[in-house]
Design a protein around this motif. Structure first.
Motif, PDB file in Angstrom:
ATOM      1  N   ALA A  38      33.486  44.841  34.373  1.00  0.00           N
ATOM      2  CA  ALA A  38      34.838  44.282  34.487  1.00  0.00           C
ATOM      3  C   ALA A  38      34.808  42.953  35.227  1.00  0.00           C
ATOM      4  CB  ALA A  38      35.745  45.275  35.199  1.00  0.00           C
ATOM      5  N   ASP A  39      34.016  42.887  36.292  1.00  0.00           N
ATOM      6  CA  ASP A  39      33.894  41.638  37.042  1.00  0.00           C
ATOM      7  C   ASP A  39      33.251  40.548  36.182  1.00  0.00           C
ATOM      8  OD1 ASP A  39      35.055  42.635  39.371  1.00  0.00           O
ATOM      9  OD2 ASP A  39      33.133  43.318  40.184  1.00  0.00           O
ATOM     10  N   ALA A  40      32.231  40.920  35.414  1.00  0.00           N
ATOM     11  CA  ALA A  40      31.548  39.949  34.558  1.00  0.00           C
ATOM     12  C   ALA A  40      32.487  39.423  33.472  1.00  0.00           C
ATOM     13  CB  ALA A  40      30.306  40.576  33.930  1.00  0.00           C
ATOM     14  N   THR A  41      33.303  40.310  32.903  1.00  0.00           N
ATOM     15  CA  THR A  41      34.281  39.884  31.908  1.00  0.00           C
ATOM     16  C   THR A  41      35.275  38.918  32.537  1.00  0.00           C
ATOM     17  OG1 THR A  41      34.069  41.969  30.701  1.00  0.00           O
ATOM     18  CG2 THR A  41      36.023  40.662  30.251  1.00  0.00           C
ATOM     19  N   GLY A  42      35.701  39.220  33.753  1.00  0.00           N
ATOM     20  CA  GLY A  42      36.592  38.313  34.458  1.00  0.00           C
ATOM     21  C   GLY A  42      35.991  36.933  34.645  1.00  0.00           C
ATOM     22  N   GLN A  43      34.699  36.888  34.952  1.00  0.00           N
ATOM     23  CA  GLN A  43      34.029  35.600  35.115  1.00  0.00           C
ATOM     24  C   GLN A  43      33.992  34.832  33.788  1.00  0.00           C
ATOM     25  OE1 GLN A  43      32.900  34.087  37.973  1.00  0.00           O
ATOM     26  NE2 GLN A  43      33.973  35.787  38.968  1.00  0.00           N
ATOM     27  N   ARG A  44      33.744  35.547  32.684  1.00  0.00           N
ATOM     28  CA  ARG A  44      33.703  34.877  31.378  1.00  0.00           C
ATOM     29  C   ARG A  44      35.059  34.309  30.993  1.00  0.00           C
ATOM     30  NH1 ARG A  44      31.622  39.563  29.363  1.00  0.00           N
ATOM     31  NH2 ARG A  44      33.104  39.588  27.637  1.00  0.00           N
ATOM     32  N   LEU A  45      36.129  34.988  31.424  1.00  0.00           N
ATOM     33  CA  LEU A  45      37.483  34.588  31.029  1.00  0.00           C
ATOM     34  C   LEU A  45      38.222  33.822  32.123  1.00  0.00           C
ATOM     35  CD1 LEU A  45      38.613  37.918  29.292  1.00  0.00           C
ATOM     36  CD2 LEU A  45      37.701  35.854  28.202  1.00  0.00           C
ATOM     37  N   GLN A  46      37.526  33.463  33.181  1.00  0.00           N
ATOM     38  CA  GLN A  46      38.209  32.896  34.339  1.00  0.00           C
ATOM     39  C   GLN A  46      38.922  31.578  34.044  1.00  0.00           C
ATOM     40  OE1 GLN A  46      35.663  31.495  37.531  1.00  0.00           O
ATOM     41  NE2 GLN A  46      33.929  31.250  36.144  1.00  0.00           N
ATOM     42  N   ALA A  47      38.441  30.818  33.066  1.00  0.00           N
ATOM     43  CA  ALA A  47      39.042  29.519  32.774  1.00  0.00           C
ATOM     44  C   ALA A  47      40.096  29.593  31.669  1.00  0.00           C
ATOM     45  CB  ALA A  47      37.953  28.519  32.391  1.00  0.00           C
ATOM     46  N   HIS A  66      42.631  44.814  36.663  1.00  0.00           N
ATOM     47  CA  HIS A  66      42.686  44.236  38.003  1.00  0.00           C
ATOM     48  C   HIS A  66      41.438  43.412  38.297  1.00  0.00           C
ATOM     49  CE1 HIS A  66      45.822  47.389  39.429  1.00  0.00           C
ATOM     50  NE2 HIS A  66      46.419  46.264  39.072  1.00  0.00           N
ATOM     51  N   HIS A  67      40.290  43.917  37.907  1.00  0.00           N
ATOM     52  CA  HIS A  67      39.042  43.189  38.165  1.00  0.00           C
ATOM     53  C   HIS A  67      38.947  41.924  37.314  1.00  0.00           C
ATOM     54  CE1 HIS A  67      36.534  45.823  40.823  1.00  0.00           C
ATOM     55  NE2 HIS A  67      37.518  46.643  40.540  1.00  0.00           N
ATOM     56  N   VAL A  68      39.379  42.006  36.068  1.00  0.00           N
ATOM     57  CA  VAL A  68      39.348  40.829  35.200  1.00  0.00           C
ATOM     58  C   VAL A  68      40.307  39.764  35.718  1.00  0.00           C
ATOM     59  CG1 VAL A  68      39.838  39.977  32.870  1.00  0.00           C
ATOM     60  CG2 VAL A  68      38.638  42.156  33.168  1.00  0.00           C
ATOM     61  N   ILE A  69      41.507  40.172  36.076  1.00  0.00           N
ATOM     62  CA  ILE A  69      42.539  39.231  36.519  1.00  0.00           C
ATOM     63  C   ILE A  69      42.158  38.561  37.836  1.00  0.00           C
ATOM     64  CG2 ILE A  69      44.934  39.080  37.330  1.00  0.00           C
ATOM     65  CD1 ILE A  69      45.542  41.373  35.289  1.00  0.00           C
TER      66      ILE A  69
END
Length: 222
Positions: A38-47, A66-69
């Motif tokens: 979930a954290d890694a997906t958040g990093q990929r979508l952070q921008a 929550h982790h992605v956001i």
């Protein structure tokens, strides 16, 4: 005419995923690996600037959201919980072994697996087969599931403005169902969406019975 883009994220790995148990409306916790995903997906979508966040109302999806956001550069708003993007309901088979459950559902058709049912008939027929095999007939049949999915997609479209970009954290079989219907260029029969993967759906208002047209433009991006 209104058009929106929806990024569908499958929740992180759970305990039932490891045990290969059917996990529809039942929940099991995210594993340590699931939280990392979930954290890694958040990093990929952070921008990516999302106009709204949604998740199913099941805990594994909410926790993943929550982790992605948390990683997003633009907004840390709470996800809106949308029950209609829940996973398929497996009824009496909830929490049961995946392979043995599908053997029971497929045997009356002279088959052995969910994939065989889908290949011979359709994704909806697999839902019907499980509903028929369910001793209490609680499992969602094909028409019930598709109606719920369409209702949820129409709600996303109705609640959005033209051109908006949404994030929806949801579930594997739910995502596959959309790809079977709206992504003929992809192969959801043999390729299951990975935990934390992103599938992109374009929704457009239309004078169809469901009130929209849909197209999958990317599947199982990791």
């Amino acid at each position: 005419m209104k058009t929106i883009t929806v990024d569908l994220v499958r929740h992180g790995q759970t305990l039932f995923n490891i045990l290969d148990r059917l996990q529809g409306w039942s929940d099991s916790p995210l594993t340590a690996a699931g939280l990392e995903t979930a954290d890694a997906t958040g990093q990929r979508l952070q921008a990516v600037r999302y106009d709204h966040y949604y998740s199913s109302d099941l805990k594994r999806a909410i926790d993943t959201a929550h982790h992605v956001i948390a990683a997003n550069q633009f907004s840390h708003a709470e996800p809106t919980q949308l029950p209609d993007v829940r996973e398929v309901y497996f009824g009496s088979f909830e929490g049961a072994d995946n392979d043995s459950s599908w053997i029971k559902a497929a045997q009356p058709l002279g088959l052995h697996t969910q994939a065989e049912i889908i290949k011979q008939a359709s994704f909806s027929a697999a839902r019907d087969a499980m509903h028929a095999a369910d001793p209490l007939h609680l499992s969602e049949d094909g028409a019930t599931f598709e109606h719920r999915v369409d209702r949820g997609l129409k709600a996303l479209l109705d609640q959005s403005q033209d051109g908006q970009h949404l994030l929806v954290v949801t579930h594997g079989t739910y995502i596959r169902s959309l790809v079977f219907r709206f992504g003929p260029q992809f192969d959801p029969l043999t390729v299951f969406p990975g935990n934390g993967s992103v599938t992109t759906l374009q929704l457009q208002s239309a004078t169809t019975p469901a009130g929209f047209q849909a197209k999958i433009t990317a599947y199982n991006q990791q």
